[in-house]
Design a protein around this motif. Structure first.
Motif, PDB file in Angstrom:
ATOM      1  N   LEU A   1     -41.677  25.105 -31.034  1.00 28.11           N
ATOM      2  CA  LEU A   1     -42.528  26.255 -31.329  1.00 28.11           C
ATOM      3  C   LEU A   1     -41.686  27.512 -31.509  1.00 28.11           C
ATOM      4  N   LEU A   2     -40.700  27.702 -30.632  1.00 26.31           N
ATOM      5  CA  LEU A   2     -39.829  28.864 -30.734  1.00 26.31           C
ATOM      6  C   LEU A   2     -39.024  28.837 -32.030  1.00 26.31           C
ATOM      7  N   THR A   3     -38.546  27.680 -32.407  1.00 23.54           N
ATOM      8  CA  THR A   3     -37.797  27.546 -33.655  1.00 23.54           C
ATOM      9  C   THR A   3     -38.683  27.852 -34.857  1.00 23.54           C
ATOM     10  N   LEU A   4     -39.888  27.353 -34.842  1.00 26.98           N
ATOM     11  CA  LEU A   4     -40.827  27.593 -35.933  1.00 26.98           C
ATOM     12  C   LEU A   4     -41.161  29.068 -36.060  1.00 26.98           C
ATOM     13  N   VAL A   5     -41.433  29.730 -34.951  1.00 28.50           N
ATOM     14  CA  VAL A   5     -41.756  31.160 -34.962  1.00 28.50           C
ATOM     15  C   VAL A   5     -40.551  31.955 -35.459  1.00 28.50           C
ATOM     16  N   THR A   6     -39.366  31.617 -34.992  1.00 25.74           N
ATOM     17  CA  THR A   6     -38.149  32.296 -35.433  1.00 25.74           C
ATOM     18  C   THR A   6     -37.950  32.121 -36.923  1.00 25.74           C
ATOM     19  N   LEU A   7     -38.182  30.928 -37.422  1.00 30.00           N
ATOM     20  CA  LEU A   7     -38.039  30.650 -38.844  1.00 30.00           C
ATOM     21  C   LEU A   7     -38.991  31.515 -39.665  1.00 30.00           C
ATOM     22  N   LEU A   8     -40.223  31.612 -39.237  1.00 34.19           N
ATOM     23  CA  LEU A   8     -41.211  32.381 -39.975  1.00 34.19           C
ATOM     24  C   LEU A   8     -40.935  33.881 -39.922  1.00 34.19           C
ATOM     25  N   ILE A   9     -40.505  34.365 -38.770  1.00 30.51           N
ATOM     26  CA  ILE A   9     -40.285  35.800 -38.608  1.00 30.51           C
ATOM     27  C   ILE A   9     -39.032  36.263 -39.342  1.00 30.51           C
ATOM     28  N   SER A  10     -37.988  35.480 -39.267  1.00 33.57           N
ATOM     29  CA  SER A  10     -36.712  35.953 -39.797  1.00 33.57           C
ATOM     30  C   SER A  10     -36.417  35.490 -41.216  1.00 33.57           C
TER      31      SER A  10
ATOM     32  N   ILE B   1     -32.389  28.954 -48.030  1.00 36.69           N
ATOM     33  CA  ILE B   1     -31.660  28.522 -49.220  1.00 36.69           C
ATOM     34  C   ILE B   1     -32.578  27.708 -50.134  1.00 36.69           C
ATOM     35  N   GLY B   2     -33.342  26.806 -49.551  1.00 34.81           N
ATOM     36  CA  GLY B   2     -34.264  25.984 -50.338  1.00 34.81           C
ATOM     37  C   GLY B   2     -35.346  26.803 -51.019  1.00 34.81           C
ATOM     38  N   VAL B   3     -35.940  27.741 -50.286  1.00 32.97           N
ATOM     39  CA  VAL B   3     -37.002  28.582 -50.848  1.00 32.97           C
ATOM     40  C   VAL B   3     -36.466  29.452 -51.978  1.00 32.97           C
ATOM     41  N   ALA B   4     -35.323  30.098 -51.754  1.00 32.12           N
ATOM     42  CA  ALA B   4     -34.767  30.983 -52.773  1.00 32.12           C
ATOM     43  C   ALA B   4     -34.378  30.213 -54.031  1.00 32.12           C
ATOM     44  N   ALA B   5     -33.719  29.085 -53.870  1.00 35.90           N
ATOM     45  CA  ALA B   5     -33.302  28.287 -55.035  1.00 35.90           C
ATOM     46  C   ALA B   5     -34.521  27.764 -55.803  1.00 35.90           C
ATOM     47  N   SER B   6     -35.513  27.280 -55.084  1.00 32.73           N
ATOM     48  CA  SER B   6     -36.729  26.775 -55.713  1.00 32.73           C
ATOM     49  C   SER B   6     -37.486  27.895 -56.436  1.00 32.73           C
ATOM     50  N   SER B   7     -37.578  29.053 -55.806  1.00 36.83           N
ATOM     51  CA  SER B   7     -38.281  30.187 -56.410  1.00 36.83           C
ATOM     52  C   SER B   7     -37.583  30.674 -57.666  1.00 36.83           C
ATOM     53  N   ASN B   8     -36.250  30.738 -57.642  1.00 34.26           N
ATOM     54  CA  ASN B   8     -35.516  31.152 -58.832  1.00 34.26           C
ATOM     55  C   ASN B   8     -35.737  30.169 -59.977  1.00 34.26           C
ATOM     56  N   ALA B   9     -35.757  28.879 -59.668  1.00 31.22           N
ATOM     57  CA  ALA B   9     -36.005  27.869 -60.698  1.00 31.22           C
ATOM     58  C   ALA B   9     -37.421  27.998 -61.260  1.00 31.22           C
ATOM     59  N   LYS B  10     -38.395  28.255 -60.391  1.00 38.28           N
ATOM     60  CA  LYS B  10     -39.781  28.432 -60.859  1.00 38.28           C
ATOM     61  C   LYS B  10     -39.901  29.652 -61.760  1.00 38.28           C
TER      62      LYS B  10
ATOM     63  N   ILE C   1     -30.602  26.913 -33.605  1.00 36.79           N
ATOM     64  CA  ILE C   1     -31.869  27.240 -34.269  1.00 36.79           C
ATOM     65  C   ILE C   1     -31.654  27.846 -35.653  1.00 36.79           C
ATOM     66  N   GLY C   2     -30.457  28.338 -35.921  1.00 38.37           N
ATOM     67  CA  GLY C   2     -30.203  28.967 -37.210  1.00 38.37           C
ATOM     68  C   GLY C   2     -30.086  27.997 -38.358  1.00 38.37           C
ATOM     69  N   VAL C   3     -29.761  26.737 -38.078  1.00 31.78           N
ATOM     70  CA  VAL C   3     -29.582  25.759 -39.152  1.00 31.78           C
ATOM     71  C   VAL C   3     -30.868  25.553 -39.953  1.00 31.78           C
ATOM     72  N   PRO C   4     -32.024  25.309 -39.296  1.00 37.61           N
ATOM     73  CA  PRO C   4     -33.232  25.147 -40.113  1.00 37.61           C
ATOM     74  C   PRO C   4     -33.631  26.436 -40.828  1.00 37.61           C
ATOM     75  N   ILE C   5     -33.322  27.585 -40.234  1.00 33.68           N
ATOM     76  CA  ILE C   5     -33.620  28.860 -40.893  1.00 33.68           C
ATOM     77  C   ILE C   5     -32.779  28.988 -42.158  1.00 33.68           C
ATOM     78  N   ALA C   6     -31.484  28.675 -42.053  1.00 33.03           N
ATOM     79  CA  ALA C   6     -30.592  28.756 -43.209  1.00 33.03           C
ATOM     80  C   ALA C   6     -31.021  27.796 -44.307  1.00 33.03           C
TER      81      ALA C   6
ATOM     82  N   CYS D   1     -35.940  35.445 -45.001  1.00 29.19           N
ATOM     83  CA  CYS D   1     -35.680  36.506 -45.965  1.00 29.19           C
ATOM     84  C   CYS D   1     -36.026  36.097 -47.393  1.00 29.19           C
ATOM     85  N   ALA D   2     -35.965  34.837 -47.678  1.00 29.00           N
ATOM     86  CA  ALA D   2     -36.261  34.373 -49.029  1.00 29.00           C
ATOM     87  C   ALA D   2     -37.759  34.505 -49.282  1.00 29.00           C
ATOM     88  N   SER D   3     -38.116  34.730 -50.551  1.00 26.02           N
ATOM     89  CA  SER D   3     -39.535  34.845 -50.861  1.00 26.02           C
ATOM     90  C   SER D   3     -39.931  33.781 -51.872  1.00 26.02           C
ATOM     91  N   PHE D   4     -41.176  33.380 -51.796  1.00 21.82           N
ATOM     92  CA  PHE D   4     -41.728  32.375 -52.695  1.00 21.82           C
ATOM     93  C   PHE D   4     -42.089  33.042 -54.025  1.00 21.82           C
TER      94      PHE D   4
END
Length: 194
Positions: free
Chosen positions: A6-15, A145-154, A136-141, A17-20
């Protein structure tokens, strides 16, 4: 373990930076009335902002690029190729639409690799006599990276697929598309046949 997840998930959502990226659909924009006789047209500005792509809209402003959604109706008896037969004017002077690669290279999420720095984040938890570290930073990173790369491709695919310059307009047909210019701002865009 449940609290750690839960803490990892909340941290991921809060921090994060990439946008969809939310695709722009030129067909569903609200256009003003059509102008012109043989070639009737209307345009819609600020389409990135209107579709909720704020990060991309900021890049658009930063580089003085304006992506415009355009509706064209062919009222002639001839088939029109937008790239070959249409001239764009602003304030009485001809302007040239930007190529796909120029738009995509300027208006995208940059420095995607910097999101890897999130992988340096660790959560240290003391339990009894010892201490445990969780990366906890690995899933955030990876997520950023996945969101930004996917969004740029879209974004790239959306602009390429709906690029107005690639449209052919048959007699009586109406087409919709995207086109980009430099320094257009609120000045009136006019379209004319060659």
């Amino acid at each position: 373990m449940k609290n750690l997840f839960l803490l990892t998930l909340v941290t991921l959502l809060i921090s994060s930076c990439a946008s969809f990226y939310k695709p722009i659909d030129p067909h569903n924009m609200n256009y003003d009335s059509l102008e012109g006789r043989g070639l009737a047209y209307a345009d819609k500005r600020n389409v990135l902002t209107l579709t909720g792509n704020i990060r991309y809209a900021k890049k658009e402003d930063k580089y003085d690029i304006n992506i415009v959604s355009v509706k064209i109706q062919n009222n002639t008896n001839e088939t029109i190729s937008v790239k070959e037969d249409v001239i764009f004017f602003v304030d009485g002077r001809e302007v040239y639409p930007l190529e796909n690669y120029v738009v995509e290279s300027k208006i995208k999420q940059r420095n995607i690799g910097l999101y890897a720095l999130y992988s340096l984040l660790f959560l240290n938890i003391s339990d009894g006599g010892g201490q445990r570290s969780y990366p906890i930073g690995v899933p955030i990173a990876v997520g950023n990276i996945g969101v930004a790369a996917s969004s740029n491709a879209k974004f790239r695919n959306n602009f390429a697929a709906d690029n107005l310059l690639n449209k052919i307009v048959k007699p009586g047909q109406t087409v919709y598309g995207l086109v980009a210019f430099r320094d257009l701002y609120s000045r009136k865009l006019e379209l004319q046949l060659r």
